[in-house]
Each structure stands twice: as structure tokens, then as C-alpha cells.
Design an enzyme around this catalytic site. Structure first.
Site, PDB file in Angstrom:
ATOM      1  N   HIS A 150      -0.776 -10.301  16.811  1.00 51.79           N
ATOM      2  CA  HIS A 150       0.197  -9.214  16.664  1.00 51.79           C
ATOM      3  C   HIS A 150       1.511  -9.454  17.393  1.00 51.79           C
ATOM      4  O   HIS A 150       2.435  -8.648  17.259  1.00 51.79           O
ATOM      5  CB  HIS A 150      -0.447  -7.889  17.086  1.00 51.79           C
ATOM      6  CG  HIS A 150      -1.511  -7.466  16.116  1.00 51.79           C
ATOM      7  ND1 HIS A 150      -2.774  -8.000  16.143  1.00 51.79           N
ATOM      8  CD2 HIS A 150      -1.484  -6.594  15.074  1.00 51.79           C
ATOM      9  CE1 HIS A 150      -3.486  -7.473  15.163  1.00 51.79           C
ATOM     10  NE2 HIS A 150      -2.732  -6.620  14.504  1.00 51.79           N
ATOM     11  N   GLU A 208      -3.619 -17.455   8.297  1.00 49.40           N
ATOM     12  CA  GLU A 208      -4.938 -16.793   8.428  1.00 49.40           C
ATOM     13  C   GLU A 208      -5.699 -16.754   7.102  1.00 49.40           C
ATOM     14  O   GLU A 208      -6.922 -16.672   7.087  1.00 49.40           O
ATOM     15  CB  GLU A 208      -4.763 -15.370   8.987  1.00 49.40           C
ATOM     16  CG  GLU A 208      -3.953 -14.462   8.081  1.00 49.40           C
ATOM     17  CD  GLU A 208      -3.752 -13.055   8.634  1.00 49.40           C
ATOM     18  OE1 GLU A 208      -4.252 -12.748   9.713  1.00 49.40           O
ATOM     19  OE2 GLU A 208      -3.072 -12.261   7.950  1.00 49.40           O
ATOM     20  N   GLY A 245       0.828  -1.209   0.000  1.00 49.66           N
ATOM     21  CA  GLY A 245       0.000   0.000   0.000  1.00 49.66           C
ATOM     22  C   GLY A 245       0.860   1.256   0.000  1.00 49.66           C
ATOM     23  O   GLY A 245       0.667   2.166  -0.822  1.00 49.66           O
ATOM     24  N   THR A 246       1.816   1.298   0.930  1.00 48.61           N
ATOM     25  CA  THR A 246       2.702   2.468   1.041  1.00 48.61           C
ATOM     26  C   THR A 246       3.508   2.654  -0.247  1.00 48.61           C
ATOM     27  O   THR A 246       3.689   3.771  -0.734  1.00 48.61           O
ATOM     28  CB  THR A 246       3.674   2.257   2.238  1.00 48.61           C
ATOM     29  OG1 THR A 246       2.896   1.993   3.408  1.00 48.61           O
ATOM     30  CG2 THR A 246       4.562   3.468   2.465  1.00 48.61           C
ATOM     31  N   ASP A 262       4.687 -10.247   6.148  1.00 53.51           N
ATOM     32  CA  ASP A 262       4.050 -11.239   5.279  1.00 53.51           C
ATOM     33  C   ASP A 262       4.981 -11.753   4.174  1.00 53.51           C
ATOM     34  O   ASP A 262       4.713 -12.798   3.580  1.00 53.51           O
ATOM     35  CB  ASP A 262       2.794 -10.650   4.619  1.00 53.51           C
ATOM     36  CG  ASP A 262       1.807 -10.096   5.630  1.00 53.51           C
ATOM     37  OD1 ASP A 262       1.805 -10.575   6.782  1.00 53.51           O
ATOM     38  OD2 ASP A 262       1.038  -9.172   5.276  1.00 53.51           O
TER      39      ASP A 262
END
Ligand code: F6P
Length: 361
Positions: free
Chosen positions: A285, A235, A117-118, A140
Site C-alpha cells: 500500500h 501481483e 466498481g464505483t 492500476d
């Protein structure tokens, strides 16, 4: 000639961010005599002009610290920025405001540290003529233009330690222990920690599973005298005929879907099919926090130093990248928008299967 650079950390935090900041600030200030400005809380700081000017000493003692001294945010996209007006929420392109802020502060170029995204916004700033250099970050490890992102190996270490600990309690109680790990739509954390921790079953998004095959593996072990099993599930894993499990949707986030909950779902199914007591640990987290391992401190330092070298050589619109054991650079145009996932027929899956790991396929 570059005299003053800006830096920010965007997206979810990860171990090694401070080590990159330290390398950027030290190389820029000490080696090249630049001034360095740090924007707070990711792109938000760039939009609202919230910044600090680094002094030598500001980055001392942070090499081993988790998190980021600049703060970060995975909600703020400067090209689609949430603004509240008269109680109403609207989204605006604030990129011209950013360009004005950079002009006003006399900043020649930006070092943007973040995930897809960044870095996508970094590419878009580059297209607008703003000078930027990117640094690839994410636990990730799902960015296609670099072999490894910093933070990933620390997350793998955390997950491996969890598997080691689950082993002893699984064995004592003759249970199936499930560890749910992060990774979004890529199974890198699951497969690497699963192999390192000696998991019996590894479920990853890249290989949809059949729960009956998972239960079969658990029963095979039981029949062979192994009264416990360890299952590592990413996940983003999903059954052959089903979908990922979504834990929440954050509507104002550029990437609104948060995954989570698959561990509990498969626990119920495994318990029903095998009648073996099954427990779930969701690592969450913990994988993002804490001290970076030495590998990530070194990789972060290599990335931070190289980012400033790229600035010095005026190679803008690029991202630092690890290819093999060499630090190099790629264009931001090539670097973003392509997810790097675990090849289902690649070496990692092959070696795991060779040592008896089941993937539910
Ligand atoms: O991208 C990093 C990551 O930790 C993912 O593995 C996870 O799905 C997501 O961020 C969690 O985001 P948040 O911090 O918003 O819960």
C-alpha cells in the site's frame, strides 16, 4: 438548472483524490456558484446519508495530501449493499434509498470519483435516471476509456524509487532482488516502473512466464560478470501453466479477490534454480499512499474541473477521460467493464526487450 451537486470518492484510495475534490469544489463554488455536498466513505455515505456541506476553505491546503478527506471504501456497492439484521447479514439493492436521499437533499447531480466498481455503479445510477458524472481513478491504470487514470504515475514513481534503492543493496550482496508491485490483473505499474528503474526481468499478467527462462536470464547476467539481478513482478503475474497467487478473499467486497504472494513464490524457485541468494520486497500500500507527484496533481485538477464543466453543460451519464493530451468525455456505458491491459506485442514490451529485459516468455 444545476444548483447543488454531490461528490464522493469510492474504491481503494490513491494519490490525487484530494486534488480532484479541490478542483471540483473550487470550480463548482467559485466559478458557477453551486453548493457542494460531500458524502463520506464512498457509497456508504450516500446510502446512510452521511455527508458534509463544503464551505469555501474546506479544500484549502489539500492539493498535495495523499488519501481523501471524504474517506472511501472498496466494500460498498449500493446495488448490493451489506445490511445486518437480527445478527444476520443480507445484501440489498439500496439504489432507491440513494435516489430518495438525493431528492431530500435537493442534489441535482453527483460527481462520482472511482475505479471500475464505483463507475459501474455510476452507470447503473445513470440508467435509473440519476444525473451523474464520473472521474476515473486507480493506481492500476486499468480503465479502458482513458489513457491514464490519476494516481498511476505516482505509484510508478514510488515503485521506481524502490527499484533504485534495491539496486544498490542487490549489487553489494550479489543477490537477486524481487520487487512485487500492485496492479491487479494489469501489469502497467510493473512494466513502467521496471523500465524506468532498469529491471532485468519484468513479469506481468499479460505474459505468463516460464521460471526456467527467468533463471536463465539471471544466470546469463552472472556469467557476464553481473552478480546481481532485479526482478519486478506484478501481483497478478502467473506461470505458463499456473494461476495467480491469491492473498485473501474478502467475501463481502464487490471484488472479493486480493492478489499477493507471487514474489515469495518465485524467490524460492529462482534461488533453487540459480543458487543465488534471493530476497523479496512487497511494496504493497505504499503505492497508494503519500503525496501525488506534480503530473497527478495536474491531471487530477484537469479531471475535477472538466467534471464540473460537464455538469454545467448537463452532459450527464459521462466520464471525464484523457485521450492523448486532451481532456474529453466518454459515455459511462462505454467506459466500464473493460479492462485495459498491457499489450504483449505493444511498444512498452518491445522497447523493454530491446534493452535486454526478460519477460520469462
Ligand atoms: O485497485 C487498487 C489496488 O491497490 C490494487 O492494485 C490491489 O490489488 C488492491 O487495490 C488492494 O486492495 P486492498 O486495499 O483492499 O488491499
Amino acid at each position: 438548472m444545476v444548483k447543488r451537486i454531490g461528490v464522493l470518492t469510492g474504491g481503494g484510495d490513491c494519490p490525487g483524490l484530494n486534488a480532484v475534490l479541490r478542483a471540483v469544489v473550487k470550480t463548482a463554488m467559485v466559478k458557477y456558484g453551486y453548493e457542494v455536498v460531500g458524502f463520506k466513505d464512498g457509497y456508504k455515505g450516500l446510502v446512510i446519508n452521511n455527508f458534509i456541506t463544503f464551505k469555501s476553505g474546506d479544500v484549502s491546503g489539500i492539493l498535495d495530501k495523499g488519501g481523501t478527506i471524504l474517506g472511501t471504501s472498496n466494500r460498498d456497492n449500493p446495488f448490493h449493499f451489506r445490511v445486518e439484521k437480527d445478527g444476520n447479514v443480507e445484501y440489498k439493492d439500496m439504489s432507491d434509498r440513494v435516489a430518495d436521499n438525493l431528492n431530500m437533499l435537493d442534489i441535482d447531480c453527483m460527481v462520482l470519483i472511482g475505479g471500475d466498481g464505483t463507475l459501474t455503479s455510476a452507470r447503473d445510477f445513470s440508467r435509473k435516471g440519476i444525473k451523474v458524472v464520473g472521474v476515473p481513478k486507480t493506481i492500476d491504470n486499468d480503465l479502458s476509456a482513458t489513457d491514464t487514470t490519476f494516481g498511476f504515475m505516482t505509484a510508478v514513481e514510488t515503485a521506481t524509487e524502490a527499484i533504485d534503492k534495491l539496486h544498490s543493496t542487490a549489487e553489494s550482496h550479489h543477490r537477486v532482488m524481487i520487487l512485487e508491485v500492485m496492479g491487479r490483473y494489469a501489469g502497467w505499474i510493473a512494466i513502467e516502473s521496471g523500465i524506468a528503474g532498469g529491471a532485468d526481468v519484468i513479469l506481468i499478467p499479460e505474459i505468463p512466464y516460464d521460471i526456467h527462462r527467468v533463471a536463465q536470464k539471471v544466470m546469463e547476467r552472472k556469467n557476464a560478470g553481473k552478480s546481481f539481478s532485479i526482478v519486478v513482478v506484478a501481483e497478478g503475474a502467473k506461470p505458463l501453466d499456473g494461476e495467480v497467487v491469491v492473498s485473501k478473499v474478502i467475501s463481502d467486497s464487490p471484488d472479493p479477490v486480493r492478489l499477493g504472494g507471487i514474489g515469495n513464490r518465485i524467490a524460492e524457485e529462482i534461488e533453487k534454480l540459480t543458487r543465488i541468494e534471493t530476497r523479496v520486497t512487497v511494496l504493497g500500500h505504499l503505492q497508494r499512499g503519500g503525496r501525488p507527484i506534480p503530473y497527478d496533481r495536474i491531471l487530477s485538477t484537469r479531471y475535477g474541473v472538466e467534471a464540473v464543466e460537464l455538469v454545467h453543460q448537463e452532459k450527464f451519464g459521462t466520464m471525464v477521460s484523457l485521450q492523448g493530451n486532451t481532456i474529453t468525455s466518454v459515455s459511462l456505458e462505454e467506459a466500464v467493464g473493460k479492462l485495459k491491459t498491457v499489450p504483449p506485442d505493444g511498444e512498452l514490451v518491445r522497447i523493454a526487450k530491446s534493452v535486454g529485459v526478460a519477460f520469462g516468455d
